[in-house]
Design a protein around this motif. Structure first.
Motif, PDB file in Angstrom:
ATOM      1  N   ALA A  58       0.864  -1.291   0.030  1.00 15.41           N
ATOM      2  CA  ALA A  58       0.083   0.034  -0.060  1.00 15.41           C
ATOM      3  C   ALA A  58       0.729   1.296   0.011  1.00 15.41           C
ATOM      4  O   ALA A  58       0.695   2.078  -0.736  1.00 15.41           O
ATOM      5  CB  ALA A  58      -0.940  -0.071   1.171  1.00 15.41           C
ATOM      6  N   VAL A  59       1.924   1.164   0.797  1.00 13.04           N
ATOM      7  CA  VAL A  59       2.861   2.338   0.953  1.00 13.04           C
ATOM      8  C   VAL A  59       3.461   2.832  -0.465  1.00 13.04           C
ATOM      9  O   VAL A  59       3.453   3.915  -0.932  1.00 13.04           O
ATOM     10  CB  VAL A  59       3.868   2.064   1.661  1.00 13.04           C
ATOM     11  N   GLU A  60       4.069   1.551  -1.049  1.00 10.48           N
ATOM     12  CA  GLU A  60       4.716   1.765  -2.278  1.00 10.48           C
ATOM     13  C   GLU A  60       3.802   2.358  -3.488  1.00 10.48           C
ATOM     14  O   GLU A  60       4.087   3.246  -4.286  1.00 10.48           O
ATOM     15  CB  GLU A  60       5.172   0.587  -2.860  1.00 10.48           C
ATOM     16  N   THR A  61       2.404   1.749  -3.328  1.00 10.11           N
ATOM     17  CA  THR A  61       1.521   2.135  -4.413  1.00 10.11           C
ATOM     18  C   THR A  61       1.099   3.594  -4.170  1.00 10.11           C
ATOM     19  O   THR A  61       0.939   4.487  -4.958  1.00 10.11           O
ATOM     20  CB  THR A  61       0.116   1.222  -4.389  1.00 10.11           C
ATOM     21  N   ALA A  64       4.058   6.230  -4.944  1.00 10.41           N
ATOM     22  CA  ALA A  64       4.330   6.285  -6.478  1.00 10.41           C
ATOM     23  C   ALA A  64       2.943   7.392  -7.056  1.00 10.41           C
ATOM     24  O   ALA A  64       3.278   7.675  -8.114  1.00 10.41           O
ATOM     25  CB  ALA A  64       4.057   4.639  -7.034  1.00 10.41           C
ATOM     26  N   ALA A  65       2.118   7.334  -6.403  1.00  9.20           N
ATOM     27  CA  ALA A  65       1.012   8.226  -6.936  1.00  9.20           C
ATOM     28  C   ALA A  65       1.257   9.454  -6.231  1.00  9.20           C
ATOM     29  O   ALA A  65      -0.057  10.299  -6.361  1.00  9.20           O
ATOM     30  CB  ALA A  65      -0.348   7.348  -6.643  1.00  9.20           C
ATOM     31  N   TYR A  73       4.461   8.296   2.469  1.00 12.37           N
ATOM     32  CA  TYR A  73       3.833   7.412   3.910  1.00 12.37           C
ATOM     33  C   TYR A  73       5.458   6.740   4.028  1.00 12.37           C
ATOM     34  O   TYR A  73       6.127   6.226   3.306  1.00 12.37           O
ATOM     35  CB  TYR A  73       2.876   6.704   3.691  1.00 12.37           C
ATOM     36  N   LYS A  74       6.002   7.049   5.518  1.00  7.58           N
ATOM     37  CA  LYS A  74       7.106   6.252   6.019  1.00  7.58           C
ATOM     38  C   LYS A  74       6.681   5.319   7.009  1.00  7.58           C
ATOM     39  O   LYS A  74       6.374   5.735   8.129  1.00  7.58           O
ATOM     40  CB  LYS A  74       8.072   7.147   6.191  1.00  7.58           C
ATOM     41  N   ALA A 294       0.298  -5.756  -7.875  1.00  8.52           N
ATOM     42  CA  ALA A 294       1.445  -4.929  -7.451  1.00  8.52           C
ATOM     43  C   ALA A 294       2.169  -5.840  -6.055  1.00  8.52           C
ATOM     44  O   ALA A 294       3.113  -5.805  -5.861  1.00  8.52           O
ATOM     45  CB  ALA A 294       0.876  -3.755  -6.532  1.00  8.52           C
ATOM     46  N   PHE A 295       1.056  -6.799  -5.476  1.00 16.94           N
ATOM     47  CA  PHE A 295       1.997  -7.606  -4.543  1.00 16.94           C
ATOM     48  C   PHE A 295       2.827  -8.605  -5.440  1.00 16.94           C
ATOM     49  O   PHE A 295       4.081  -8.813  -4.869  1.00 16.94           O
ATOM     50  CB  PHE A 295       0.678  -8.452  -3.992  1.00 16.94           C
TER      51      PHE A 295
END
Length: 375
Positions: A58-61, A64-65, A73-74, A294-295
């Protein structure tokens, strides 16, 4: 002389303006910290791995947006070992990290004491795994939520399935004497009793023991044909394996905490026929194809118990913050008042922070550990 002074002043003003602009830009780029206290050591690490997989995806997605209006988000990962004695220290580490938001805990015994700290400190926290009603019933809070159903939803569902589908002649209800296991087992027993099911045994075992032959002997003596176990996979795995070794032929049923890959490693072929209630396989929803991709791209599984609830938790936080900013109180207010489209479907919270609806299903394991949904 006057012109030189003007140039110097203009240069100073320009430098100050640039510094101010840089400060504003730096502030705007500050990441939004998300505390993530989960089991990272101990026998229940796999539950933490599932939350981590869901949250990281979720963070990566979302980053990226563009993150939350340009702020990334970290996650701040913290080990709670799924041990109640680690609850307060883990929650305090979230607080000390500076995080105002958390995807917090899997195990109910940890979540109950930790949730009080989040509430007292005004940290918006969402658990994707703790199912015990005590988590929210005793909190009387406003900042704590969950993206998974409660045991008083899951327990009655399991009990009705046992009665309607398995039609037992003698049922035993076992539990591990811990917050989660004892809680879900009690809800199962209460519903079985209300349905006039033949409950012939209700007993607790000690979590962490390696020999359950005594309780298996009791099950054989009582001629039990269905056993519900409330607890985690290490104990369920040993019960299955030792029951098979002692020739006990009965159907074992568990809740979501009793299943993960570790169960199969412990029990081996003895998992055959075991059934368990579980969150619906949200990875099969057609609208989640992009998320599942994405997973896969990140080499993570999407179909455990807690990946999608963890992903959904960040979706809710993201949508709320985009609506009202990163003030925790405003975010909590917004979450209570709105419905969210997420990977687990539409999410709406009641006054306690619990989901108004959540879908549980039943899976059955084959000898090789593969699972299939029971219709």
């Amino acid at each position: 002389m006057q012109r030189k002074t003007f140039i110097r002043l203009s240069t100073a003003w320009a430098a100050a303006a640039l510094m101010g602009s840089a400060a504003i830009s730096a502030h705007a780029a500050e990441p939004i910290l998300i505390g993530v206290p989960i089991p990272m050591t101990g026998p229940n690490t796999q539950y933490g791995d599932e939350v981590k997989a869901g949250l990281l995806t979720a963070v990566e997605t979302m980053n990226a947006a563009g993150g939350m209006n340009g702020r990334e988000y970290k996650p701040v990962f913290i080990d709670d070992a799924c041990e109640p004695k680690q609850a307060v220290p883990a929650a305090n580490r979230v607080l000390n990290s500076g995080a105002k938001f958390a995807i917090a805990h899997v195990c109910s015994g940890v979540t109950v004491p930790a949730s009080k700290i989040y509430e007292e400190e005004g940290i918006v926290a969402i658990t994707p795994g703790a199912t015990a009603p005590q988590v929210t019933d005793g909190l009387k809070g406003h900042h704590f939520f969950r993206t998974i159903g409660r045991d008083d939803q899951q327990g009655p569902f399991a009990a009705k399935f046992i009665v309607d589908k398995l039609k037992p002649k003698a049922v035993a209800v076992l539990h591990d004497k811990q917050t989660y296991g004892a809680g879900v087992a009690q809800h199962v027993k209460n519903t079985l009793d209300s349905l006039k099911a033949p409950v012939v045994m209700y007993d607790g075992i000690n979590a962490g023991d390696s020999d359950y032959s005594a309780v298996i002997t009791k099950l054989k003596t009582a001629k039990v044909d269905v056993v519900f176990f409330g607890g985690y996979h290490p104990e369920m795995g040993l019960l299955l394996r030792q029951a098979k070794e002692q020739g006990l032929k009965t159907r074992f049923v568990g809740a979501e905490g009793a299943f993960n890959q570790g169960l199969i490693e412990i029990a081996g072929p003895a998992v055959e026929g075991m059934m368990f209630t579980f969150p619906a396989d949200f990875s099969q929803r057609p609208e989640n194809k992009g998320v599942v991709d994405a997973f896969k791209k990140a080499n993570r599984s999407a179909n455990g118990a807690y990946q999608m609830p963890a992903y959904a938790a960040l979706q809710v936080l993201d949508k709320s913050m985009k609506a009202v900013g990163a003030d925790p109180k405003k975010v909590a207010n917004y979450m209570h008042a709105h419905t969210f489209d997420t990977v687990i479907g539409k999410v709406a919270f009641d006054a306690k922070g619990d989901l108004k609806d959540f879908e549980f299903v039943v899976f059955e394991l084959a000898k090789d550990g593969s699972r299939s949904q029971v219709k």
